[in-house]
Each structure stands twice: as structure tokens, then as C-alpha cells.
Design a protein around this motif. Structure first.
Motif, PDB file in Angstrom:
ATOM      1  N   SER A  83      -7.994  69.323 117.820  1.00  0.00           N
ATOM      2  CA  SER A  83      -6.776  68.759 117.093  1.00  0.00           C
ATOM      3  C   SER A  83      -6.488  67.203 117.116  1.00  0.00           C
ATOM      4  CB  SER A  83      -5.383  69.453 117.037  1.00  0.00           C
ATOM      5  OG  SER A  83      -4.261  68.947 116.325  1.00  0.00           O
ATOM      6  N   VAL A  84      -6.398  66.334 116.150  1.00  0.00           N
ATOM      7  CA  VAL A  84      -6.031  65.149 116.364  1.00  0.00           C
ATOM      8  C   VAL A  84      -4.447  64.772 115.979  1.00  0.00           C
ATOM      9  CG1 VAL A  84      -8.646  64.364 116.163  1.00  0.00           C
ATOM     10  CG2 VAL A  84      -6.994  64.429 114.307  1.00  0.00           C
ATOM     11  N   LEU A  85      -3.938  65.949 115.817  1.00  0.00           N
ATOM     12  CA  LEU A  85      -2.412  65.770 115.349  1.00  0.00           C
ATOM     13  C   LEU A  85      -1.695  64.883 116.289  1.00  0.00           C
ATOM     14  CD1 LEU A  85      -0.439  66.510 112.916  1.00  0.00           C
ATOM     15  CD2 LEU A  85       0.003  68.422 114.442  1.00  0.00           C
ATOM     16  N   THR A  86      -1.589  64.985 117.455  1.00  0.00           N
ATOM     17  CA  THR A  86      -0.565  64.141 118.137  1.00  0.00           C
ATOM     18  C   THR A  86      -1.186  62.802 118.379  1.00  0.00           C
ATOM     19  OG1 THR A  86      -0.450  66.254 119.548  1.00  0.00           O
ATOM     20  CG2 THR A  86       0.245  64.157 120.531  1.00  0.00           C
ATOM     21  N   GLU A  87      -2.442  62.371 118.434  1.00  0.00           N
ATOM     22  CA  GLU A  87      -2.901  60.956 118.561  1.00  0.00           C
ATOM     23  C   GLU A  87      -2.872  60.365 117.179  1.00  0.00           C
ATOM     24  OE1 GLU A  87      -6.709  63.493 119.405  1.00  0.00           O
ATOM     25  OE2 GLU A  87      -4.498  63.434 119.789  1.00  0.00           O
ATOM     26  N   TYR A  88      -2.974  61.051 116.134  1.00  0.00           N
ATOM     27  CA  TYR A  88      -2.775  60.521 114.757  1.00  0.00           C
ATOM     28  C   TYR A  88      -1.185  59.986 114.718  1.00  0.00           C
ATOM     29  CZ  TYR A  88      -2.402  59.879 109.945  1.00  0.00           C
ATOM     30  OH  TYR A  88      -2.069  59.468 108.518  1.00  0.00           O
ATOM     31  N   GLY A  89      -0.260  61.068 114.992  1.00  0.00           N
ATOM     32  CA  GLY A  89       0.975  60.898 115.035  1.00  0.00           C
ATOM     33  C   GLY A  89       1.616  59.388 115.718  1.00  0.00           C
ATOM     34  N   ALA A  90       0.972  59.478 117.019  1.00  0.00           N
ATOM     35  CA  ALA A  90       1.223  58.369 117.657  1.00  0.00           C
ATOM     36  C   ALA A  90       0.593  57.094 116.963  1.00  0.00           C
ATOM     37  CB  ALA A  90       0.496  58.456 119.090  1.00  0.00           C
ATOM     38  N   ALA A  91      -0.391  57.150 116.578  1.00  0.00           N
ATOM     39  CA  ALA A  91      -0.989  55.773 115.785  1.00  0.00           C
ATOM     40  C   ALA A  91       0.006  55.497 114.439  1.00  0.00           C
ATOM     41  CB  ALA A  91      -2.470  55.946 115.166  1.00  0.00           C
ATOM     42  N   GLN A  92       0.484  56.543 113.898  1.00  0.00           N
ATOM     43  CA  GLN A  92       1.149  56.231 112.722  1.00  0.00           C
ATOM     44  C   GLN A  92       2.672  55.805 113.140  1.00  0.00           C
ATOM     45  OE1 GLN A  92       0.861  56.945 109.229  1.00  0.00           O
ATOM     46  NE2 GLN A  92       2.053  55.460 109.647  1.00  0.00           N
ATOM     47  N   ILE A  93       3.225  56.200 114.169  1.00  0.00           N
ATOM     48  CA  ILE A  93       4.457  55.524 114.905  1.00  0.00           C
ATOM     49  C   ILE A  93       4.105  54.123 115.271  1.00  0.00           C
ATOM     50  CG2 ILE A  93       5.953  55.705 116.864  1.00  0.00           C
ATOM     51  CD1 ILE A  93       5.690  58.901 116.898  1.00  0.00           C
ATOM     52  N   PHE A  94       3.084  53.671 115.825  1.00  0.00           N
ATOM     53  CA  PHE A  94       2.711  52.540 116.138  1.00  0.00           C
ATOM     54  C   PHE A  94       2.565  51.449 115.111  1.00  0.00           C
ATOM     55  CE2 PHE A  94      -0.755  49.234 115.930  1.00  0.00           C
ATOM     56  CZ  PHE A  94      -0.185  48.379 116.990  1.00  0.00           C
ATOM     57  N   TYR A  95       1.958  52.039 113.931  1.00  0.00           N
ATOM     58  CA  TYR A  95       1.998  51.198 112.774  1.00  0.00           C
ATOM     59  C   TYR A  95       3.147  51.044 111.942  1.00  0.00           C
ATOM     60  CZ  TYR A  95      -0.863  49.236 109.040  1.00  0.00           C
ATOM     61  OH  TYR A  95      -1.368  48.377 108.142  1.00  0.00           O
ATOM     62  N   SER A  96       4.130  52.115 112.096  1.00  0.00           N
ATOM     63  CA  SER A  96       5.286  51.902 111.384  1.00  0.00           C
ATOM     64  C   SER A  96       6.275  51.126 112.259  1.00  0.00           C
ATOM     65  CB  SER A  96       5.992  53.518 111.374  1.00  0.00           C
ATOM     66  OG  SER A  96       7.378  53.262 110.841  1.00  0.00           O
ATOM     67  N   VAL A  97       6.237  51.026 113.478  1.00  0.00           N
ATOM     68  CA  VAL A  97       6.910  50.188 114.430  1.00  0.00           C
ATOM     69  C   VAL A  97       6.744  48.623 114.056  1.00  0.00           C
ATOM     70  CG1 VAL A  97       7.439  49.187 116.756  1.00  0.00           C
ATOM     71  CG2 VAL A  97       7.505  51.758 116.182  1.00  0.00           C
ATOM     72  N   ILE A  98       5.515  48.128 113.985  1.00  0.00           N
ATOM     73  CA  ILE A  98       4.800  47.105 113.853  1.00  0.00           C
ATOM     74  C   ILE A  98       5.063  46.726 112.289  1.00  0.00           C
ATOM     75  CG2 ILE A  98       2.771  45.662 113.607  1.00  0.00           C
ATOM     76  CD1 ILE A  98       3.788  46.489 116.654  1.00  0.00           C
ATOM     77  N   THR A  99       4.956  47.537 111.547  1.00  0.00           N
ATOM     78  CA  THR A  99       5.459  47.213 109.820  1.00  0.00           C
ATOM     79  C   THR A  99       6.826  46.864 109.635  1.00  0.00           C
ATOM     80  OG1 THR A  99       3.748  48.742 109.103  1.00  0.00           O
ATOM     81  CG2 THR A  99       5.520  48.168 107.704  1.00  0.00           C
ATOM     82  N   HIS A 100       7.643  47.526 110.528  1.00  0.00           N
ATOM     83  CA  HIS A 100       9.107  47.273 110.310  1.00  0.00           C
ATOM     84  C   HIS A 100       9.640  46.193 111.183  1.00  0.00           C
ATOM     85  CE1 HIS A 100       9.020  51.230 108.228  1.00  0.00           C
ATOM     86  NE2 HIS A 100       9.980  50.891 107.929  1.00  0.00           N
ATOM     87  N   LYS A 101       8.846  45.734 112.404  1.00  0.00           N
ATOM     88  CA  LYS A 101       9.282  44.835 113.125  1.00  0.00           C
ATOM     89  C   LYS A 101       8.805  43.474 112.432  1.00  0.00           C
ATOM     90  CE  LYS A 101       9.460  42.034 116.870  1.00  0.00           C
ATOM     91  NZ  LYS A 101      10.800  41.520 117.421  1.00  0.00           N
ATOM     92  N   PHE A 102       7.963  43.327 111.734  1.00  0.00           N
ATOM     93  CA  PHE A 102       7.231  42.212 110.941  1.00  0.00           C
ATOM     94  C   PHE A 102       7.559  42.230 109.501  1.00  0.00           C
ATOM     95  CE2 PHE A 102       5.000  42.363 115.193  1.00  0.00           C
ATOM     96  CZ  PHE A 102       5.234  40.975 115.643  1.00  0.00           C
ATOM     97  N   LYS A 103       8.373  43.121 109.036  1.00  0.00           N
ATOM     98  CA  LYS A 103       8.697  43.266 107.571  1.00  0.00           C
ATOM     99  C   LYS A 103       8.971  41.969 106.760  1.00  0.00           C
ATOM    100  CE  LYS A 103      13.518  44.644 107.832  1.00  0.00           C
ATOM    101  NZ  LYS A 103      13.681  44.285 109.348  1.00  0.00           N
ATOM    102  N   ASN A 104       9.683  41.082 107.663  1.00  0.00           N
ATOM    103  CA  ASN A 104      10.281  39.817 106.874  1.00  0.00           C
ATOM    104  C   ASN A 104       8.779  38.934 106.539  1.00  0.00           C
ATOM    105  OD1 ASN A 104      12.997  40.302 107.094  1.00  0.00           O
ATOM    106  ND2 ASN A 104      13.012  39.382 108.939  1.00  0.00           N
ATOM    107  N   ARG A 105       7.765  39.238 107.146  1.00  0.00           N
ATOM    108  CA  ARG A 105       6.675  38.303 106.729  1.00  0.00           C
ATOM    109  C   ARG A 105       5.903  38.864 105.306  1.00  0.00           C
ATOM    110  NH1 ARG A 105       2.739  37.428 112.221  1.00  0.00           N
ATOM    111  NH2 ARG A 105       4.620  36.557 113.231  1.00  0.00           N
ATOM    112  N   PHE A 106       6.232  39.767 104.847  1.00  0.00           N
ATOM    113  CA  PHE A 106       5.796  40.522 103.578  1.00  0.00           C
ATOM    114  C   PHE A 106       6.243  39.681 102.371  1.00  0.00           C
ATOM    115  CE2 PHE A 106       5.832  44.768 105.902  1.00  0.00           C
ATOM    116  CZ  PHE A 106       4.883  44.415 106.903  1.00  0.00           C
TER     117      PHE A 106
END
Length: 293
Positions: free
Chosen positions: A270-293
Motif C-alpha cells: 500500500s502507498v496510501l500513507t505516503e501518498y496522503g503525506a505527499a498530499q498534505i505537503f502539497y496542500s500546505v504549500i499551496t495554501h501557504k503561497f496562495k497569494n501568488r496565484f
């Protein structure tokens, strides 16, 4: 052209630096977290969609992300491993980089906290800590033959002693010494235990009184149905969407100065856990830098 989430090799050009710390010398249950950072990075590179459904953009078009792995850290003592992480993090913070740590066991976060207190007054920072466990032991002497104050079960005790405020979410188990510690108002620890009735997200966010936040995610804070690949799973954790909403709203309301995700222990089928961790990372970065969009 093939795109990559890790879209720059030079950390000097990066907005965000993923710092991988494959370390697990104080792990007390199922081993495997030493392989967590590599598995998360693999998911970032091979399995995650770049297109953010909320903002309808590809975050990597606006944010430069680099990756650096701490080599040979697994051979070090807990004290020396923490020092190595501190030194590297402080170097990156002094270059105004946003550091996102991938563990390894949770002890690796101590090094980041130690670095952050050199740049910020800890009293002005709250660590939003998602976990099944408080990690407030003074050491692992109650279960280890080679006790250390730098154990994964003591990470938030060290953070508290540094002076950081703690808001702990998803807690489902603790020992009597941890209960005594977080029950003392002088220690500035707010614990949201997970029971049949869970708290409103607004209640958690209202408990954060500081301008700055750091988000520390132990994947066992989520229910094992969402994050099964971890060393010490405990039933009844955060629902996936609840956890993401909590993280995203916290970033909206406060200034995020760093983050980590730890305790990923990859499973064979299963890759469910590492996939979830990757998704959390990407969500954090997206929301941290959302003012650039």
C-alpha cells in the motif's frame, strides 16, 4: 516537457526546501520510518497530480521547491542527529527559506524547533500538533534500556521547554506523567482529545493565541483507515477531510513559519500513507503561497 514538484535543484533558488531526515534510532514500535522520506518524495514525483482542484492552478508554476536529504544521519546518536538537523535548518532559515521536514521518527522535529527558536521568540509561536500521542515524556526511560531526552516520545516536551505554545489535536493515549504535564497551565499546552464527540475546528483555532504557527503532523494522528503505514497506529483518529480543513484554515488565519510530517512507515502492498503525506505537503504549500496565484 515533464514537470516535477521538486522543480529546482539549487536550494538558493527555492522558496521551499524539503529537508529529508531518514532517522529512527529511538523508534519504540514498528520500524520503517527511516524509509518514510524517500517514499513521500517518490509519491510527490510519480503519483500526485500537480493541478490543485480548489484554486485551479498548478502550484509548482508559482513556487520553487527544492529537496535536500541529510546523508548518513541514521548512524548518529539522537543528540548528534538533532544537532545536524538544527544546523541545516538554521542555515536555510537564515536564507529565508520555508523549511518542510520529512521524517523519520518524530524526534527529528526537535532539531527544527531548536533552530526556529534562534529566529523567533518561542512565546510568539504555537505548534499545531496532530498526533495520537502527546509526546510529552521527559525521556523514554520508562520503556527503553538506552534512554534519551531526544526520543520521539519526548519531542513536544522539548518544544515546550524551548518555550513554544502547544495545541495538540487527535490525542488518544498518554501516560500519567504526560497528563500531569499538560494539566499544568504554566506549560501552555492545550490538548484536544479525540472521543466520540470531536471538537469544532473553530474551537481549536480559537485556542491558538499567537501570530505564528508551526504545523507538525504525525501521521498516526489520522485514523488508521486513512494512514495505516505508521509505527504506532491508534484507532479513532482524525478524518481525512477534517484534518485537511483544520490545516488549511490554520494557514489562512495565522502565519505559517514551518511544518513537518513524520512517522510514515511504508507498507509492502500500500502507498496510501505516503501518498496522503505527499498530499498534505502539497496542500500546505499551496495554501501557504496562495497569494501568488
Amino acid at each position: 516537457m515533464i514537470k516535477s514538484i521538486i522543480n529546482t535543484k539549487n536550494t538558493k533558488d527555492a522558496d521551499v526546501v524539503i529537508l529529508s531526515a531518514p532517522y529512527e534510532k529511538t523508534a519504540s514500535s514498528r520500524k520503517g520510518t527511516i524509509n518514510g522520506p524517500k517514499a513521500i518524495v517518490k509519491c510527490l514525483e510519480e503519483k500526485l497530480e500537480f493541478f490543485d482542484r480548489q484554486f485551479k492552478v498548478e502550484t509548482i508554476d508559482f513556487v520553487k521547491i527544492a529537496h535536500e536529504e541529510l546523508k548518513n544521519i541514521s548512524k548518529l546518536s539522537p543528540e548528534k542527529a538533532v544537532q545536524k538537523i538544527k544546523d541545516k535548518t538554521l542555515n536555510l532559515l537564515n536564507q529565508n527559506k520555508f523549511v518542510f521536514l520529512f521524517g523519520g521518527e518524530h524526534s527529528v522535529s526537535i532539531g527544527v524547533f531548536d533552530a526556529l527558536k534562534e529566529k523567533y521568540n518561542p512565546k510568539d509561536v504555537t505548534i499545531l500538533h496532530i498526533d495520537a500521542h502527546c509526546d510529552l515524556r521527559d525521556s523514554d526511560a520508562d520503556y527503553s534500556k538506552k534512554p534519551t531526552k531526544f526520543a520521539h516520545s519526548a519531542v513536544m516536551r522539548r518544544a515546550s521547554e524551548f518555550g513554544f505554545n502547544l495545541v495538540q489535536v487527535g490525542i488518544r493515549t498518554y501516560d500519567k506523567t504526560e497528563y500531569a504535564y499538560f494539566s499544568d497551565p504554566e506549560n501552555n499546552v492545550r490538548v484536544f482529545e479525540w472521543k466520540r464527540k470531536i471538537p469544532e475546528i473553530s474551537e481549536i483555532l480559537e485556542s491558538i493565541k499567537t501570530k505564528y504557527i508551526y504545523i507538525s503532523v504525525d501521521v498516526d494522528g489520522f485514523d488508521p483507515s486513512f494512514m495505516p503505514g505508521t509505527g504506532t497506529p491508534v484507532q479513532g483518529g482524525l478524518d481525512w477531510w477534517y484534518g485537511l480543513e483544520l490545516i488549511e484554515r490554520a494557514i489562512y488565519e495565522k502565519e505559517l513559519i514551518g511544518a513537518d510530517i513524520v512517522e510514515v512507515s511504508p507498507q509492502k502492498d500500500s502507498v496510501l500513507t505516503e501518498y496522503g503525506a505527499a498530499q498534505i505537503f502539497y496542500s500546505v504549500i499551496t495554501h501557504k503561497f496562495k497569494n501568488r496565484f
